[in-house]
Each structure stands twice: as C-alpha cells, then as structure tokens.
Design a protein around this motif. Structure first.
Motif, PDB file in Angstrom:
ATOM      1  N   ILE A  78     -17.925 -16.942 -18.340  1.00  0.00           N
ATOM      2  CA  ILE A  78     -16.560 -16.380 -17.957  1.00  0.00           C
ATOM      3  C   ILE A  78     -16.882 -15.364 -16.749  1.00  0.00           C
ATOM      4  CG2 ILE A  78     -16.864 -14.754 -19.740  1.00  0.00           C
ATOM      5  CD1 ILE A  78     -13.807 -15.202 -19.955  1.00  0.00           C
ATOM      6  N   GLY A  79     -15.770 -15.498 -15.816  1.00  0.00           N
ATOM      7  CA  GLY A  79     -15.891 -14.694 -14.590  1.00  0.00           C
ATOM      8  C   GLY A  79     -14.791 -13.919 -14.631  1.00  0.00           C
ATOM      9  N   SER A  80     -14.730 -12.944 -13.685  1.00  0.00           N
ATOM     10  CA  SER A  80     -13.487 -12.126 -13.877  1.00  0.00           C
ATOM     11  C   SER A  80     -12.468 -12.581 -12.907  1.00  0.00           C
ATOM     12  CB  SER A  80     -13.812 -10.730 -13.372  1.00  0.00           C
ATOM     13  OG  SER A  80     -14.725 -10.341 -12.379  1.00  0.00           O
ATOM     14  N   GLY A  81     -12.752 -13.716 -12.108  1.00  0.00           N
ATOM     15  CA  GLY A  81     -11.647 -14.410 -11.256  1.00  0.00           C
ATOM     16  C   GLY A  81     -10.735 -15.057 -11.860  1.00  0.00           C
ATOM     17  N   GLU A  82      -9.828 -15.237 -11.365  1.00  0.00           N
ATOM     18  CA  GLU A  82      -8.567 -16.106 -12.120  1.00  0.00           C
ATOM     19  C   GLU A  82      -8.734 -17.415 -12.975  1.00  0.00           C
ATOM     20  OE1 GLU A  82      -4.271 -16.838 -10.857  1.00  0.00           O
ATOM     21  OE2 GLU A  82      -4.530 -14.808 -10.286  1.00  0.00           O
ATOM     22  N   GLY A  83      -9.291 -18.152 -11.925  1.00  0.00           N
ATOM     23  CA  GLY A  83      -9.670 -19.665 -12.492  1.00  0.00           C
ATOM     24  C   GLY A  83     -11.258 -19.584 -13.137  1.00  0.00           C
ATOM     25  N   LEU A 102     -26.526 -30.507 -20.427  1.00  0.00           N
ATOM     26  CA  LEU A 102     -25.998 -29.558 -21.039  1.00  0.00           C
ATOM     27  C   LEU A 102     -24.735 -29.642 -20.860  1.00  0.00           C
ATOM     28  CD1 LEU A 102     -26.869 -26.514 -22.076  1.00  0.00           C
ATOM     29  CD2 LEU A 102     -26.421 -25.896 -19.652  1.00  0.00           C
ATOM     30  N   VAL A 103     -23.654 -29.070 -21.791  1.00  0.00           N
ATOM     31  CA  VAL A 103     -22.407 -29.147 -21.705  1.00  0.00           C
ATOM     32  C   VAL A 103     -22.097 -27.721 -21.254  1.00  0.00           C
ATOM     33  CG1 VAL A 103     -20.077 -28.995 -23.217  1.00  0.00           C
ATOM     34  CG2 VAL A 103     -21.936 -30.904 -23.595  1.00  0.00           C
ATOM     35  N   VAL A 104     -21.189 -27.747 -20.072  1.00  0.00           N
ATOM     36  CA  VAL A 104     -20.898 -26.359 -19.500  1.00  0.00           C
ATOM     37  C   VAL A 104     -19.513 -26.065 -19.552  1.00  0.00           C
ATOM     38  CG1 VAL A 104     -21.107 -25.061 -17.100  1.00  0.00           C
ATOM     39  CG2 VAL A 104     -22.748 -26.764 -17.625  1.00  0.00           C
ATOM     40  N   HIS A 105     -19.094 -24.940 -20.348  1.00  0.00           N
ATOM     41  CA  HIS A 105     -17.850 -24.521 -20.253  1.00  0.00           C
ATOM     42  C   HIS A 105     -17.373 -23.299 -19.293  1.00  0.00           C
ATOM     43  CE1 HIS A 105     -17.339 -26.782 -23.788  1.00  0.00           C
ATOM     44  NE2 HIS A 105     -18.370 -26.324 -24.526  1.00  0.00           N
ATOM     45  N   ALA A 106     -16.519 -23.455 -18.158  1.00  0.00           N
ATOM     46  CA  ALA A 106     -16.430 -22.452 -17.319  1.00  0.00           C
ATOM     47  C   ALA A 106     -15.205 -21.811 -17.614  1.00  0.00           C
ATOM     48  CB  ALA A 106     -16.446 -23.221 -16.002  1.00  0.00           C
ATOM     49  N   ALA A 107     -14.952 -20.789 -17.670  1.00  0.00           N
ATOM     50  CA  ALA A 107     -13.850 -19.881 -17.961  1.00  0.00           C
ATOM     51  C   ALA A 107     -13.497 -18.862 -17.050  1.00  0.00           C
ATOM     52  CB  ALA A 107     -13.708 -19.337 -19.482  1.00  0.00           C
ATOM     53  N   GLY A 108     -12.133 -18.298 -16.897  1.00  0.00           N
ATOM     54  CA  GLY A 108     -11.679 -17.200 -16.046  1.00  0.00           C
ATOM     55  C   GLY A 108     -10.870 -16.337 -16.846  1.00  0.00           C
ATOM     56  N   GLY A 112      -7.866 -19.973 -18.778  1.00  0.00           N
ATOM     57  CA  GLY A 112      -8.198 -21.582 -18.910  1.00  0.00           C
ATOM     58  C   GLY A 112      -9.873 -21.821 -18.815  1.00  0.00           C
ATOM     59  N   THR A 113      -9.888 -22.941 -19.337  1.00  0.00           N
ATOM     60  CA  THR A 113     -11.463 -23.396 -19.373  1.00  0.00           C
ATOM     61  C   THR A 113     -11.481 -24.959 -18.840  1.00  0.00           C
ATOM     62  OG1 THR A 113     -11.774 -22.049 -21.480  1.00  0.00           O
ATOM     63  CG2 THR A 113     -13.279 -23.731 -21.071  1.00  0.00           C
ATOM     64  N   ALA A 114     -12.612 -25.204 -18.397  1.00  0.00           N
ATOM     65  CA  ALA A 114     -12.858 -26.516 -17.660  1.00  0.00           C
ATOM     66  C   ALA A 114     -14.472 -26.839 -18.391  1.00  0.00           C
ATOM     67  CB  ALA A 114     -13.041 -26.486 -16.191  1.00  0.00           C
ATOM     68  N   THR A 115     -14.474 -28.008 -18.710  1.00  0.00           N
ATOM     69  CA  THR A 115     -15.830 -28.393 -19.449  1.00  0.00           C
ATOM     70  C   THR A 115     -16.454 -29.508 -18.481  1.00  0.00           C
ATOM     71  OG1 THR A 115     -15.173 -27.749 -21.559  1.00  0.00           O
ATOM     72  CG2 THR A 115     -16.709 -29.400 -21.479  1.00  0.00           C
ATOM     73  N   TYR A 116     -17.716 -29.275 -18.473  1.00  0.00           N
ATOM     74  CA  TYR A 116     -18.556 -30.347 -17.564  1.00  0.00           C
ATOM     75  C   TYR A 116     -19.680 -30.879 -18.250  1.00  0.00           C
ATOM     76  CZ  TYR A 116     -15.841 -27.926 -13.948  1.00  0.00           C
ATOM     77  OH  TYR A 116     -14.745 -27.301 -13.192  1.00  0.00           O
TER      78      TYR A 116
END
Ligand code: THU
Length: 138
Positions: A78-83, A102-108, A112-116
């Motif tokens: 999780i990053g402090s950017g919007e997306g 590896l399953v990568v969950h990216a959040a902002g 919102g969350t995107a999974t790869y």
C-alpha cells in the motif's frame, strides 16, 4: 492458513506507519505472507544518498529471509498515492527469485485494490534461478 486480503492489507497499513520517507514523503507498507502463514512486514527506508533507498517490498523480503522464510504466497503493498502502488522493477525481480507465482495485491489511499500474479502479469519471462541452471556448462 491463508490470511484474507483485508487482514493482509491491515498489516501493510501498519507497516506503512513506520516508513522513513524524509525525501519523497511517499509512504509504502508491505505485508508478505509466508507459506506457513507467517506475515512479515516491511516499509520503505529512504537515504540521503537517494539510490540507497530500500522499497517496502524488499525490506519485507530481507526481513522474512533473515527470519528463515523463503517460500511466499502473497504480498500486499500500500502506498500513499491515490491509486494502487505496484512494485517497482527491482522489487519485482527480488520477489521473483523466491516466488514467481506470488499473488500481489496493490493498494492506494483511495481504497482501491488491484491483484496480480507476479510471473504472469508483472514480470513475464523473468530471469530467475532456473535460468542460471539452464546456462551451466556454457
Ligand atoms: N517505493 C516502494 O517502497 N515500493 C514501491 O513499490 C514503489 C516505490 C518507495 C521508494 C521511495 O522511498 C518512494 O516509494 C518513492 O519512490
């Protein structure tokens, strides 16, 4: 045991609080889920010599390996950017060493969350330990 996405994201958010970011102000937290269910946290650690900065994902991998873990199932970032904050190229490479699937969950910050899947979506045809084996004898 598999940690649910919300649980893993909560750990990434906790780690984000520890980010040392006097230069960018961009806070990143990571929660790396090991095969045995252990979750190891990491945050970005910046440096006055900017390129010496370590990303949250690599901090988590180093902490996990130092604690005896080498098999990983998932990571939440999780990053402090919007997306969603997706792992940088160097982090993708470091994660690929141990866990191409590896399953990568990216959040902002917007929630919102995107999974790869790392080797399929973020580093196709990546260079990993097996490629070195294939090159032996040349
Ligand atoms: N950063 C991470 O920790 N992980 C990423 O996936 C992207 C970038 C950090 C590095 C630096 O401290 C700040 O975010 C801005 O690039």
């Amino acid at each position: 045991m598999t940690t649910d996405l919300e649980g893993l994201l909560a750990r990434a958010r906790d780690a984000q609080q520890q980010a040392y970011v006097p230069y960018s102000g961009f806070r990143v937290g990571a929660a790396l889920e090991c095969e045995d269910g252990t979750v190891v946290e990491g945050c970005n650690v910046e440096n006055a010599a900017y390129p010496a900065t370590i990303c949250a994902e690599r901090t988590a991998v180093a902490a996990a390996v130092a604690a005896g873990h080498r098999r990983f199932r998932a990571i939440a970032v999780i990053g402090s950017g919007e997306g969603p904050t997706t792992p940088c190229g160097m982090c993708r490479q470091v994660l690929f060493e141990f866990a191409p699937d590896l399953v990568v969950h990216a959040a902002g910050a917007d929630g919102g969350t995107a999974t790869y899947v790392l080797g399929r979506d973020l580093l196709p045809d990546g260079f990993g330990p097996r490629r070195l084996d294939a090159g032996q004898g040349h």
